[in-house]
Design a protein around this motif. Structure first.
Motif, PDB file in Angstrom:
ATOM      1  N   PRO A 152      -6.204 -13.022  -8.439  1.00  0.00           N
ATOM      2  CA  PRO A 152      -4.938 -13.790  -8.477  1.00  0.00           C
ATOM      3  C   PRO A 152      -3.922 -13.290  -7.446  1.00  0.00           C
ATOM      4  O   PRO A 152      -3.245 -14.084  -6.804  1.00  0.00           O
ATOM      5  N   ASP A 153      -3.793 -11.963  -7.284  1.00  0.00           N
ATOM      6  CA  ASP A 153      -2.832 -11.441  -6.292  1.00  0.00           C
ATOM      7  C   ASP A 153      -3.245 -11.821  -4.869  1.00  0.00           C
ATOM      8  O   ASP A 153      -2.390 -12.174  -4.029  1.00  0.00           O
ATOM      9  N   ARG A 154      -4.525 -11.767  -4.584  1.00  0.00           N
ATOM     10  CA  ARG A 154      -4.986 -12.125  -3.228  1.00  0.00           C
ATOM     11  C   ARG A 154      -4.744 -13.597  -2.934  1.00  0.00           C
ATOM     12  O   ARG A 154      -4.379 -13.979  -1.819  1.00  0.00           O
ATOM     13  N   ILE A 155      -4.936 -14.462  -3.929  1.00  0.00           N
ATOM     14  CA  ILE A 155      -4.671 -15.897  -3.715  1.00  0.00           C
ATOM     15  C   ILE A 155      -3.194 -16.133  -3.450  1.00  0.00           C
ATOM     16  O   ILE A 155      -2.803 -16.919  -2.557  1.00  0.00           O
ATOM     17  N   GLY A 156      -2.319 -15.430  -4.141  1.00  0.00           N
ATOM     18  CA  GLY A 156      -0.881 -15.586  -3.894  1.00  0.00           C
ATOM     19  C   GLY A 156      -0.499 -15.139  -2.495  1.00  0.00           C
ATOM     20  O   GLY A 156       0.290 -15.797  -1.802  1.00  0.00           O
ATOM     21  N   THR A 157      -1.042 -13.989  -2.048  1.00  0.00           N
ATOM     22  CA  THR A 157      -0.758 -13.502  -0.686  1.00  0.00           C
ATOM     23  C   THR A 157      -1.252 -14.484   0.373  1.00  0.00           C
ATOM     24  O   THR A 157      -0.570 -14.754   1.365  1.00  0.00           O
ATOM     25  N   LEU A 213     -10.875 -18.106  -1.222  1.00  0.00           N
ATOM     26  CA  LEU A 213     -10.438 -17.331  -2.390  1.00  0.00           C
ATOM     27  C   LEU A 213     -10.360 -18.204  -3.639  1.00  0.00           C
ATOM     28  O   LEU A 213     -10.735 -17.781  -4.745  1.00  0.00           O
ATOM     29  N   GLU A 214      -9.849 -19.425  -3.485  1.00  0.00           N
ATOM     30  CA  GLU A 214      -9.748 -20.320  -4.637  1.00  0.00           C
ATOM     31  C   GLU A 214     -11.125 -20.716  -5.174  1.00  0.00           C
ATOM     32  O   GLU A 214     -11.292 -20.973  -6.375  1.00  0.00           O
ATOM     33  N   GLU A 215     -12.115 -20.804  -4.270  1.00  0.00           N
ATOM     34  CA  GLU A 215     -13.457 -21.169  -4.706  1.00  0.00           C
ATOM     35  C   GLU A 215     -14.245 -19.981  -5.272  1.00  0.00           C
ATOM     36  O   GLU A 215     -15.315 -20.156  -5.868  1.00  0.00           O
ATOM     37  N   SER A 216     -13.755 -18.739  -5.081  1.00  0.00           N
ATOM     38  CA  SER A 216     -14.529 -17.548  -5.467  1.00  0.00           C
ATOM     39  C   SER A 216     -14.414 -17.177  -6.942  1.00  0.00           C
ATOM     40  O   SER A 216     -15.132 -16.296  -7.406  1.00  0.00           O
ATOM     41  N   THR A 217     -13.522 -17.835  -7.729  1.00  0.00           N
ATOM     42  CA  THR A 217     -13.345 -17.469  -9.158  1.00  0.00           C
ATOM     43  C   THR A 217     -14.636 -17.703  -9.929  1.00  0.00           C
ATOM     44  O   THR A 217     -15.179 -16.804 -10.590  1.00  0.00           O
ATOM     45  N   ASP A 218     -15.165 -18.940  -9.891  1.00  0.00           N
ATOM     46  CA  ASP A 218     -16.408 -19.261 -10.617  1.00  0.00           C
ATOM     47  C   ASP A 218     -17.592 -18.496 -10.032  1.00  0.00           C
ATOM     48  O   ASP A 218     -18.491 -18.063 -10.778  1.00  0.00           O
ATOM     49  N   ARG A 219     -17.586 -18.328  -8.716  1.00  0.00           N
ATOM     50  CA  ARG A 219     -18.715 -17.650  -8.085  1.00  0.00           C
ATOM     51  C   ARG A 219     -18.823 -16.194  -8.540  1.00  0.00           C
ATOM     52  O   ARG A 219     -19.925 -15.676  -8.793  1.00  0.00           O
ATOM     53  N   LEU A 220     -17.683 -15.523  -8.730  1.00  0.00           N
ATOM     54  CA  LEU A 220     -17.710 -14.136  -9.176  1.00  0.00           C
ATOM     55  C   LEU A 220     -18.247 -14.034 -10.602  1.00  0.00           C
ATOM     56  O   LEU A 220     -19.004 -13.104 -10.950  1.00  0.00           O
ATOM     57  N   GLY A 221     -17.890 -14.999 -11.513  1.00  0.00           N
ATOM     58  CA  GLY A 221     -18.411 -14.981 -12.880  1.00  0.00           C
ATOM     59  C   GLY A 221     -19.919 -15.130 -12.907  1.00  0.00           C
ATOM     60  O   GLY A 221     -20.617 -14.420 -13.649  1.00  0.00           O
TER      61      GLY A 221
END
Length: 983
Positions: A411-416, A602-610
């Motif tokens: 989340p912090d990286r997406i905000g930056t 970064l936005e697409e990496s949330t599901d990929r990390l799970g």
């Protein structure tokens, strides 16, 4: 060319849109542009010129300030002209470049120049139907259609203020420049230069040929050793040289033949003496050889005995070598037995049957261990696999921890990343403003750096103007002084012409009681004319210097006005800051695509990390299960392998040890067998050696070995004995030969006298041979040089004649030599054109001057031998004499200038072959005419419009306005003056 309409917007003094309908104005063939000074009359002509060529005539075109200063910022400066030329109706639209206020922020930006050409009635076949929009293409198309350059157009369509009055009074050089520019006679100047260059080239060729002739003459003189006398005929001298060289060659050859015969006789005698001396020497040498061989007979016998004993010892030496080899083989076999026994740790005399039995037992034990080797290999493979599985479990556990950590920081990286994207977008918007301001500041900085040079030029121009004023004032004072002095001495000048009894030309009396007396330092008419010419030139220089100073002042004011309160240092600092900011913004804006891509990733990496975390945990569980199974199998196999390898590290090592031991036992048995065989062979060879020595006739083996000699020694003995026999046979054969029969070894031959006589004869023959060769070479060189010299003479004659002809022709073409009028080819062509102009202008000048004045062209040479051909005088019908054009009054000069301009326009239009010029503009000059003369001028202009032309007049003269009936009011100029167009 016929004009239809003209539209101007924010151009010159016209701040709003204005339109001029030339179709309506030209319906009657004549119209007037009338208004006060500064009302914008000439600006309309400038607009026509700008629409056609993108520039305006005269000094106004150099300033390049065409935009109206009071126009609204959003109003675009442009000129639209619609015209018909060569049957094509077209619409031209142009806008100059100018500075306008920025739409955002402070300062100014440059509005770029534009041009377009639109075909009203359809485009020609070779042109694009949509028209033209590039400035260069529009310019080329207009010039092609009109058939004349911008300079020619300004001269033949827009007759400018004062230009033809200046042309009328100018000298030959200035008049030549204008005519050459109008009629395009540069090609004739190129012809003149071609003749000069050709003459120069041919001159170099002739000089080279002349130099070649001189070099050949010098070489002939050097070879012959003589030079031609001064003034003598060089061709006769060359023939004498050739004849003399032939005679010298023939004399030298005859002397050489005589001495060659004497040399041959002396050499024949010398050859006979030498043959006899050789025979005597050969007899003496043969006797000496036989005596020497007899003295060395004992040594020769010793050599023969030594060679014979060495030959008998050869079989014994062969048997000795075989015995020696057998002994070496036995010693080697014994050493191998000792080494093999030490390797087996056994005695050297252990029975062979025991050795072979021990070897078989070792090999049988090694065969039993072979079945355990695959299990040992599999055990090693499983151990490595266990290590690999443990490493994989550790790596997956580390990857699991890393992925979990990434899920926590995502989340912090997406905000930056979103903040960085917004920053790049803002930089992209800010960059346009910074670049525009940078362009503006750079332009102001160039202006600030240009201002000091302009101020220096203004100071210099002001100083030159003041110097020109002073010089003109001095010339005018001198002229007035000379005129006053000449008037004072006029009576004495008239008195000098009086004769007794002859009537006075002033009073008519035949008596002259008191003639005027000459004054001191009288002034001649020539002195007054020279002073007047000098005063006029000084006035011209004064006007030019004043104009230059005015232009420099205007330039400085324009720069200062454009610069305002800015300074160079402030502008340079601001520009540096803007450049740094621009670079930073460009760098940030350039990163927008990369930053946008990073945010999307970064936005697409949330599901990929799970998904990755779930996969890693499943893989860890499977790997741990496989690791436990393999551990159980390895432990069970290790118990079996431990018994098999005993004290050795591995099964393979123990099996290898057993096989090595068996091989060493077998090697010891083989070495024992080889040793016994070698001892038997050595005994046999020793017996054969003793028998060979007895057979060869030696007492024992040692004596036979002592008789051994090397191959080199045997070869030396054989060659030495053969040489002795060959020398003896040769000496005896020589003495017994018929050639030496009867030759006394003690005879004296007398060879020195014959040799000396032959040397003297040979030297004399060689000297005469060298002399004959030099004479022959000299004669051959002279013949070759003479042939080349005659060929060079044959080429030089026509070249000299051709160069003389070309030189005379080049002088004539360039106005020198036999050219009596001192007219060059270019001046001759321009003179012909000027004569046509004078004829065309005379018709109008006679009409406007009531038949008084006519132009007379003169092609006479100028003063003091200067070039002529471009003289233009005026014939005054009242006096019947020619007058210089400079003597015409102001009104007369205007009539002559207008006539000359109209005549020149007709001739130039016909010469260029361009479009038919249906429209003509005449700018100012009518204020110098009286009413009657003005009537004559108007009649001439009526003749022009009667021929189908439309004539536009530009004047502020009130009487001109009264003569034009209909008036069309255009606008108020910025200073309140009214411009009227009347027809």
């Amino acid at each position: 060319m016929r004009l239809h309409s003209l539209e101007v917007t924010a151009f010159g003094p016209y701040r709003d849109h204005q339109r001029v309908d030339f179709d309506r104005l030209g319906a009657d063939g004549l119209f007037l542009l009338h208004g006060d000074t500064g009302a914008g009359k000439t600006t309309l002509l400038d607009a026509v010129a700008f629409a056609l060529y993108g520039t305006v005539p005269g000094a106004r075109g150099e300033v390049k300030r065409l935009r109206c200063d009071t126009a609204e910022p959003d109003t675009v400066t442009k000129v639209v002209l619609e015209l018909t030329v060569q049957g094509q109706r077209l619409r031209l639209e142009r806008s100059p470049d100018y500075q306008r206020p920025k739409k955002r922020g402070d300062g100014y930006t440059t509005q770029q120049a534009k041009a377009s050409l639109t075909w009203v009635d359809g485009a020609p076949t070779e042109q694009p139907p949509e028209g033209l929009t590039r400035i260069d293409e529009v310019g080329r198309t207009v010039q092609r259609l009109l058939g004349m350059t911008v300079d020619q157009f300004f001269q033949v369509v827009m007759l400018p203020q004062g230009e033809f009055a200046k042309f009328l009074r100018s000298d030959t050089a200035e008049r030549e420049k204008l005519l050459e520019k109008l009629f395009g006679t540069q090609r004739f100047g190129e012809v003149e230069r071609w003749f000069v260059d050709r003459r120069r080239e041919r001159g170099r060729d002739v000089e080279e040929q002349t130099l070649q002739v001189r070099e050949l003459l010098a070489r002939v003189s050097q070879v012959a050793g003589t030079e031609p006398e001064a003034g003598a005929d060089e061709r006769n001298w060359l023939e004498d040289v050739e004849k003399r060289s032939v005679r010298e060659m023939e004399d030298a050859q005859a002397e050489h033949s005589r001495l060659r015969r004497e040399r041959e006789a002396a050499e024949t005698k010398l050859t006979g003496r030498r043959d006899l001396a050789q025979k005597v020497r050969r007899v003496r040498q043969a006797n000496a050889t036989l005596a020497e061989i007899g003295e060395q007979q004992d040594q020769h016998d010793t050599w023969r005995a030594e060679r014979e004993a060495a030959q008998r010892a050869v079989p014994v030496l062969a048997a000795s070598s075989a015995a020696l080899r057998a002994e070496q083989e036995r010693d080697k076999a014994r050493a191998e037995v000792v080494a093999a026994a030490a390797a087996c740790e056994l005695d050297t005399e252990t029975p062979l049957t025991e050795l072979r039995s021990l070897a078989g037992a070792k090999r049988e034990e090694a065969g039993g261990l072979a079945r355990l080797i695959p299990e040992a290999q599999q055990q090693e493979t499983d151990r490595k696999k266990l290590t690999s599985l443990a490493e994989r479990i550790s790596a997956d556990e580390g990857l699991e921890a890393e992925l979990v950590g990434q899920q926590a920081t995502l989340p912090d990286r997406i905000g930056t990343a979103r903040q960085q994207v917004d920053e790049s977008k803002h930089a992209e918007l800010r960059l346009e403003t910074v670049q525009a301001r940078g362009t503006e500041v750079a332009a102001l900085l160039r202006t600030a750096r240009e201002l000091p040079d302009a101020q220096k030029e203004l100071a210099a121009a002001t100083a030159r103007a003041q110097q020109a004023i002073d010089a003109h004032q001095q010339a005018r004072d001198l002229l007035q002084d000379l005129r006053a002095r000449r008037l004072a001495g006029m009576a004495a000048e008239l008195a000098a012409r009086l004769s007794p009894g002859q009537p006075c030309p002033v009073c008519g009396s035949a008596e002259h009681p008191e003639p005027g007396k000459p004054i001191d330092d009288p002034v001649r008419a020539e002195d007054e004319d020279s002073a007047q010419t000098a005063e006029q030139r000084a006035a011209t220089r004064r006007e030019k210097a004043a104009a230059d100073a005015q232009r420099a002042q205007q330039h400085v004011e324009n720069l200062a006005e454009r610069l305002g309160e800015h300074t160079e240092a402030d502008l340079a600092a601001e520009l540096a800051e803007l450049k740094a900011e621009r670079d930073a913004l460009q760098n940030t804006a350039a990163q927008l695509p990369q930053r946008t891509k990073q945010l999307a990733e970064l936005e697409e990496s949330t599901d990929r990390l799970g998904e990755q975390v779930s996969e890693v945990r499943t893989r860890i569980a499977a790997t741990r299960s496989e690791h436990a199974t393999i551990v159980t199998t390895v432990d069970e196999r290790e118990a079996r392998l431990r018994d098999g390898r005993a004290e050795f590290p591995s099964i393979a090592d123990r099996r290898k040890h057993l096989l090595d031991t068996a091989a060493r036992l077998e090697q010891l048995a083989a070495a024992r067998t080889t040793r016994d065989d070698a001892e038997k062979r050595l005994a046999e060879h020793e017996t054969a050696l003793s028998e060979a020595a007895t057979t060869a006739g030696f007492d024992d083996v040692a004596a036979s070995l002592a008789a051994k000699r090397s191959e080199e020694r045997l070869t030396q003995l054989t060659e030495a004995l053969a040489e002795v026999e060959e020398r003896a046979a040769g000496a005896r054969a020589a003495l017994a030969s018929a050639e030496l029969f009867g030759v006394d070894a003690d005879a004296e031959v007398g060879l020195e006298e014959a040799t000396e006589a032959a040397v003297v004869a040979r030297e004399a023959a060689e000297r005469t041979a060298a002399l004959a060769h030099r004479a022959e070479q000299r004669q051959r060189d002279i013949a070759q040089l003479a042939e080349r010299l005659r060929a060079a003479w044959a080429e030089l004659g026509p070249a000299l004649a051709e160069h003389a002809e070309l030189e005379a022709l080049a002088d004539v073409v360039n106005g020198r030599g036999q050219n009596a009028r001192k007219m060059s080819l270019r001046a001759y062509v321009l003179a012909a054109r000027l004569e046509e102009v004078a004829i065309a202008a005379t018709r109008r000048l006679q009409r406007m001057s009531g038949g008084r004045y006519s132009f007379v062209h003169s092609d006479a040479a100028g003063a003091r031998g200067t070039r002529g051909g471009l003289g233009l005088d005026v014939l005054d019908d009242y006096s019947g004499k020619l007058r210089p054009a400079k003597t015409l009054s102001g009104g007369e000069s205007f009539l002559a200038s207008l006539s000359l301009a109209l005549g020149l326009a007709d001739v130039v239009a016909a010469e260029t072959g361009g479009a038919l010029l249906d429209t003509l503009f005449i700018d100012e000059g009518f204020g110098t005419l009286d009413a009657d003369t003005l009537d004559l001028v108007m009649d001439t202009l009526d003749d022009l419009r009667a021929g189908g032309r439309v004539v536009g007049l530009v004047s502020h003269v009130e009487e001109m306005r009264q003569r034009i009936s209909v008036r069309l009011r255009v606008r108020k100029s910025r200073d309140g003056s009214t411009l009227e167009i009347r027809t």
